[in-house]
Design a protein around this motif. Structure first.
Motif, PDB file in Angstrom:
ATOM      1  N   SER D 305       0.753  -1.321   0.187  1.00 27.06           N
ATOM      2  CA  SER D 305      -0.094   0.120   0.492  1.00 27.06           C
ATOM      3  C   SER D 305       0.771   0.954  -0.283  1.00 27.06           C
ATOM      4  CB  SER D 305      -1.364   0.057   1.434  1.00 27.06           C
ATOM      5  OG  SER D 305      -0.488   0.195   2.298  1.00 27.06           O
ATOM      6  N   LYS D 306       1.955   1.441   0.639  1.00 28.15           N
ATOM      7  CA  LYS D 306       3.048   2.759   0.408  1.00 28.15           C
ATOM      8  C   LYS D 306       3.267   3.047  -1.223  1.00 28.15           C
ATOM      9  CE  LYS D 306       4.708   0.087   4.584  1.00 28.15           C
ATOM     10  NZ  LYS D 306       5.018  -1.041   4.438  1.00 28.15           N
ATOM     11  N   HIS D 307       3.024   2.135  -1.605  1.00 32.80           N
ATOM     12  CA  HIS D 307       3.420   2.468  -3.332  1.00 32.80           C
ATOM     13  C   HIS D 307       2.433   2.504  -4.533  1.00 32.80           C
ATOM     14  CE1 HIS D 307       7.249   0.355  -1.898  1.00 32.80           C
ATOM     15  NE2 HIS D 307       6.539  -0.638  -2.107  1.00 32.80           N
ATOM     16  N   PHE D 308       1.133   2.695  -3.716  1.00 32.49           N
ATOM     17  CA  PHE D 308       0.011   2.937  -4.627  1.00 32.49           C
ATOM     18  C   PHE D 308      -0.576   3.916  -4.175  1.00 32.49           C
ATOM     19  CE2 PHE D 308      -1.134  -1.579  -3.649  1.00 32.49           C
ATOM     20  CZ  PHE D 308      -2.128  -1.099  -2.355  1.00 32.49           C
ATOM     21  N   ASN D 309      -1.863   4.495  -4.236  1.00 30.61           N
ATOM     22  CA  ASN D 309      -2.813   5.720  -4.132  1.00 30.61           C
ATOM     23  C   ASN D 309      -4.141   4.670  -3.330  1.00 30.61           C
ATOM     24  OD1 ASN D 309      -0.754   8.155  -3.668  1.00 30.61           O
ATOM     25  ND2 ASN D 309      -1.717   8.195  -6.098  1.00 30.61           N
ATOM     26  N   TRP D 310      -4.938   5.222  -2.421  1.00 31.32           N
ATOM     27  CA  TRP D 310      -5.788   4.164  -2.182  1.00 31.32           C
ATOM     28  C   TRP D 310      -6.472   5.421  -1.581  1.00 31.32           C
ATOM     29  CZ3 TRP D 310      -6.319   4.756   3.614  1.00 31.32           C
ATOM     30  CH2 TRP D 310      -5.168   4.881   4.162  1.00 31.32           C
ATOM     31  N   GLY D 311      -8.438   5.179  -1.163  1.00 33.64           N
ATOM     32  CA  GLY D 311      -9.187   5.500  -0.083  1.00 33.64           C
ATOM     33  C   GLY D 311     -10.186   6.411  -0.821  1.00 33.64           C
ATOM     34  N   LYS D 312     -10.431   5.457  -2.113  1.00 34.15           N
ATOM     35  CA  LYS D 312     -11.320   5.678  -2.824  1.00 34.15           C
ATOM     36  C   LYS D 312     -12.525   4.958  -3.210  1.00 34.15           C
ATOM     37  CE  LYS D 312      -9.524   9.550  -5.252  1.00 34.15           C
ATOM     38  NZ  LYS D 312      -8.447   9.241  -7.198  1.00 34.15           N
ATOM     39  N   ARG D 313     -12.037   3.349  -2.767  1.00 33.69           N
ATOM     40  CA  ARG D 313     -13.435   2.745  -2.518  1.00 33.69           C
ATOM     41  C   ARG D 313     -12.680   1.300  -1.705  1.00 33.69           C
ATOM     42  NH1 ARG D 313     -15.083   5.084  -5.288  1.00 33.69           N
ATOM     43  NH2 ARG D 313     -16.801   5.544  -7.442  1.00 33.69           N
ATOM     44  N   TRP D 314     -13.683   1.164  -0.970  1.00 36.86           N
ATOM     45  CA  TRP D 314     -12.322  -0.403  -0.365  1.00 36.86           C
ATOM     46  C   TRP D 314     -12.626  -1.129  -1.506  1.00 36.86           C
ATOM     47  CZ3 TRP D 314     -11.643   0.067   4.488  1.00 36.86           C
ATOM     48  CH2 TRP D 314     -11.962   0.786   5.892  1.00 36.86           C
ATOM     49  N   GLU D 315     -11.500  -2.340  -0.967  1.00 39.19           N
ATOM     50  CA  GLU D 315     -10.694  -2.986  -1.961  1.00 39.19           C
ATOM     51  C   GLU D 315     -11.237  -4.126  -0.996  1.00 39.19           C
ATOM     52  OE1 GLU D 315      -6.971  -2.044  -3.016  1.00 39.19           O
ATOM     53  OE2 GLU D 315      -7.294  -0.051  -2.964  1.00 39.19           O
ATOM     54  N   TRP D 316     -12.243  -5.481  -1.499  1.00 39.90           N
ATOM     55  CA  TRP D 316     -11.771  -6.378  -1.415  1.00 39.90           C
ATOM     56  C   TRP D 316     -10.629  -7.523  -1.572  1.00 39.90           C
ATOM     57  CZ3 TRP D 316     -16.188  -8.005   0.750  1.00 39.90           C
ATOM     58  CH2 TRP D 316     -17.865  -7.925   0.397  1.00 39.90           C
ATOM     59  N   THR D 317     -10.481  -8.068  -0.579  1.00 36.14           N
ATOM     60  CA  THR D 317      -9.050  -8.747  -0.548  1.00 36.14           C
ATOM     61  C   THR D 317      -8.867 -10.683  -0.599  1.00 36.14           C
ATOM     62  OG1 THR D 317      -9.047  -9.123   2.146  1.00 36.14           O
ATOM     63  CG2 THR D 317      -8.006  -7.096   0.863  1.00 36.14           C
TER      64      THR D 317
END
Lengths: 383, 383, 383, 383
Positions: D305-317
């Motif tokens: 996660s340090k390598h991409f932007n996140w925060g617009k959609r919850w991401e199913w793992t």
């Protein structure tokens, strides 16, 4: 004579089972249907419980547990297997159930020979009539079972001959005049409590069909969009059509531009001139409305019945199943036979190809919930 | 005069809403109950659809979408909000629905002033009677809503005065002789299609109670194990008791050795001499059986009704709701008013404390499924 | 050698049926259980479909309709009997199903003798393992069937000897050190795709029990109010307890101050020192929490398994059934074997008294929904 | 500072309500959604129950009955309104609930000013985080409510700007090397118990997408028959598709050859380059399989996660929600916050446009049942 009738009835039941494999006796195909094994046991339990166990001194019950297994709905008799569990009876075996039948038959014979009086004959008559009622259910329940088998197994070769009656007389109307009529059973011979209490009813003038509605008349209804037109249906009927996506009577199927139906002999092309069957009250009522007519009441039917032939299909009437004036539930278990079902059911009159010979009469009141279709039920119109 | 009746009816509906908060108008507490907002809209839609939109030239519909929202069950009118979705109507706002009412009221006044003829009066009368029927449902649905609130909120202070009628006259029996009687509505004044077609029926001699069954009589039934004795119940009634673990009428509660009931004024101690209410057909029938009596038929009730007071509780009869001879469903949407419910419902006669004044008459045929209890429904015995 | 294994497996299946009556083969007692007749057919269909029909030149299918009847869940193979309909198979007869088995056995023998190569052996091995899995289900499904018979019929005399294992060693703890470990199957011999892809996992130090939890330990949990204390349960577990009114493991019963359990030999007093079985994940998890401990993960179990005995009860782990790194569903029907169930199921490790000999291994991943209890499933604690 | 945060949070909640009518606050649109009125009360009750009532001397509860109404799932606190009954709360009024909020806000301010210590700050922080979680649910529940209104009412003009994020960077892959990594929260700042217990995990080398999956990528899946191909779905996913006749994501609609979606601003044409949302785990998993890829595990996600932007959609793992090593449920009611849901739920990582600012972090573990779609949930692929 009654003992002879008893044995004929018992044999007739077992004759129905000849086409069955051992495995056919056990499954319960629907909540409202019962396995053949259960019905064989239950009709026997009826004689054991209401005659032998009650009146035969020192009678030794065949198997105590059978009272639990084979009681249908008699709260008076005690605990019983719940209705949705009748399909679990892999034990007792079919063989054991036949042994049970034999044992009770022998004991009934013994008892009857010791007590050939009016009371005993009356008891026997109830048991015989009860078994005759179940004979009809055996046929209809087996038909439903085999229909639901993945391959729509036939009950027996040429089985359709038993049910697919032709009725191609010219259509005629019978007129009955306005006036006071007597309704209900009176006289000798067997009858049920629900038809007792002969009483007067006042009927308006009406006309009633001489014949049953036939398959081709019903196909015309279908072709005219009968199952797609809400205005032809009772509100509950319309919900039933929509929720179950109904497009034709039970057992019918349409493929390659032809109508087929499942019969006791397997799937066959529908004979258009044969009598319509296996429809429920909603369908009967909608069909009548589509014709611009109506269903007769049970009183109209009873009065008019001397003027036409009946007995091939149970006929839905537009009468709810309710008590006659002065109807009184009998005390004890046999009081549970009829009266407690007098709500949300409609009366059918006549009889069907599956009805035991001589079992019906023109005062006989059959009844089912309006959505059921697995009986041989059809239509006679009135106006 | 009819226009005055119209405005009185419209005002009476809105008066019912005075104790409500804005939020009380929206929830649908049960499938068989409707939100007050929906009822306010629906009764207005009825006038708009069946009068203004049909007969008023250049009538401008208030809001097209309301036809979808406020159609109840008229398939003829087109698509509609499904019955289980009436609780989702947070929009339109209560305010908008009142604006809708005002708009339609003004238009009806205008239309009536232009067309004060017999036909217009007849149309208006249907609409008024329709709204009066809904007034009763508004009361019963609100009672159910407040009962289901976690704190059993009262509808208004002293609300119980509206419903808890005392009936402590001495019990007496009225005897009606055997013979032919006329049944059904004939004459002037408003009536529904289902009571038309006056016709003769033959009645056996019977006796009917002068008074309603009271709370203390029903408590005696409970204390005698009424809800635990299968032999007192119809088969479906007994299933209903068992499945729902029923021990007393709707709205009743027993604690600290006292019986309480929820009323429009909140929870109060039960007055033993007051008239029993909120029971269903199963309970009425079981009670009558326990008494060794029965419920009257709707025909018996109608003939006997001149001899007693009625109007505080709808009275379950042992008659299924079925068409009178010659009954014919009207064409078009209003034909869906009554006829399509003639299956699996039982007739109630009389009227209740929630019935609009002058709305009922002794030929009036109310009907409900036998399991419903949220109406002010009670018992008069026959034998 | 594999052909010998094949015949041993086929015979073992049929040996299970020796105590059955013809009628025991047909009923489906629950949606998650299958009739013995169906299992006999299905395991045979598996060999026919995936070996004979695919690889044997000119193979003549025994009966085309069987592919429809005996396909379990392979969408790739085509239409199939819906799962809830397996109890309707009164036809084909038990006899016919045995004939089917014989036919396929003979054909497999023929095929194998013609093609005794690695590929054929591999195919055979899958089929054998598949049938071994069903052998376990046969036992558990029959136990459920007989338990649900009104008289809790025994499967066979002394049947409890097959299942009621004693495990009364002193309780001990095994400690595994923190570090990197290899997980997953690698090497020769049969294994399923879901255990492939050996890979490293990092484990924290943990301790795991040398023994299974026994009945008396679980009785202590019950006696301490285990089924009444919400704080011991997962939220869904607590709902399951409340909705189903659960008070003890499946097959247990408490009367006259004693605990009984239904076994393959009928109802017997519970042996307190014997290994607990027939509990679901919710119960296992609640018990562990009550002990102040937890269930092991499947990785912990696999690493520790060399240090204890296992194989009498499937052991619930606190690992969800999910793919190993690099897991890839195979193409075609066999790809549906395992991968598509990797959601909402939990992993069980080990094996049980009903598991076929040599069928399990310490990398084997069994899986069930957390609410199922009809398998021989128990607990090993970790901390 | 925390008090300021408290007031900002409380105000933010109330700001969400500005577009609402009084009537919008009450209905419960689905069992898994709650009315806004209830959420306003519940978030306030949380502060009252876990801070004021516990720690403030002589604190006077605002209204005793509110504890019953506004408790969500804390068995420790006592009886509560059942979850399916939250839509019946016409009382207390919206006004009363705002008065409740004001009262508790004032009391919290008072308490905080008396006790500005670490412990108080910690308690406040939990309450704030709890309310932030509900803020997200408020948005998603309102969206569902307005979507289900017959006219798909908009929440507010231009509401779609709040959610419909564009993400049209070029697709790239990030590679993470095999090795041991630390997982879980460690350090200062708020976090939940379920992310505690930092521990080592061993990861195989993997690649993860720099961007979210966009609408046009998902449309390609649909166009390729994604919803009709069983082989792409988990078994339960396929059942869900068939039973519910699913053809596209929640809120989507296809007409006149265009894709539309319901947004907080009403129905709008779908922007193909915008980020996909409102899909469930089954859909996410099927899409990934169709791509020949997979979903990341929660551990992979956290490390990458340090390598991409996140925060617009919850991401199913593809990780089930299970305890970290050493996870221990706290005593008392707050122990019910997270742990008891650790079964049959899947982990989502990241955050969404509806997540409160600063509420998430890369160790945050969100979780839902795999069939839910009403959250802003999307996909990031791994391989």
């Amino acid at each position: 004579m009654s003992l002879e009738h008893f044995f004929l009835t018992r044999k007739r039941t077992e004759d129905f089972c000849k086409p069955l494999s051992v495995e056919d006796y056990t499954p319960q195909i629907a909540l409202h249907a019962s396995p053949m094994k259960w019905q064989l046991g239950h009709t026997t339990w009826f004689f054991e419980t209401f005659i032998l166990n009650k009146y035969q001194k020192d009678y030794k019950i065949f198997n105590k547990s059978f009272s639990f297994l084979f009681n249908s709905y008699y709260n008076n008799i005690g605990d019983r297997l719940s209705r949705d569990n009748r399909g679990v009876l892999t034990r007792p075996s079919v063989e054991d159930v036949y042994a049970y039948r034999k044992y009770v038959d022998d004991e009934i014979e013994l008892f009857f020979n010791q007590n050939d009086d009016d009371e005993t004959n009356a008891l026997l008559e109830i048991g015989i009539n009860h078994e005759e009622q179940h004979q009809e259910l055996m046929i209809t329940d087996l038909k439903l079972l085999f229909f639901n088998h993945p391959f729509k197994t036939q009950y027996k070769p040429n089985g359709s001959l038993l049910e697919d009656s032709i009725d191609n007389e010219e259509s005629k109307w019978i007129t009955i005049e306005e006036g006071i009529y007597n309704i209900g059973f009176k006289g000798k011979g067997f009858s049920y409590d629900n038809e007792h209490g002969q009483h007067k009813v006042y009927l308006q003038q009406f006309q009633i069909g001489k014949n049953y509605v036939t398959n081709d008349e019903y196909i015309a209804f279908i072709n005219d969009g009968g199952y797609n037109r809400f205005e032809l249906w009772l509100d509950e009927g319309w919900s039933w059509v929509k929720e179950n996506n109904i497009k034709h009577p039970l057992y019918w199927d349409y493929k390659d531009n032809k109508w087929y139906q499942f019969t006791l002999g397997g799937v066959e092309i529908i004979n258009p001139k044969s009598i319509l069957g296996h429809i429920n009250f909603y369908e009967a009522e909608a069909f009548a409305r589509w014709k611009g007519m109506r269903l007769p009441t049970e009183f109209e039917w009873e009065i008019a019945s001397k003027h036409f032939n009946w007995g091939k299909r149970w006929e839905w009437t537009n009468s709810a199943y309710l008590p006659y004036p002065g109807f009184k539930t009998a005390d004890g278990a046999l009081g549970e036979y009829n009266g407690k079902f007098m709500i949300n059911t409609m009366v059918l009159r006549g009889g069907s190809v599956a009805t035991s010979p001589n079992h019906s009469r023109n005062t006989y009141r059959n009844f089912f919930h309006p959505h059921y279709r697995w009986q041989y039920s059809g239509i006679r119109l009135a106006k």
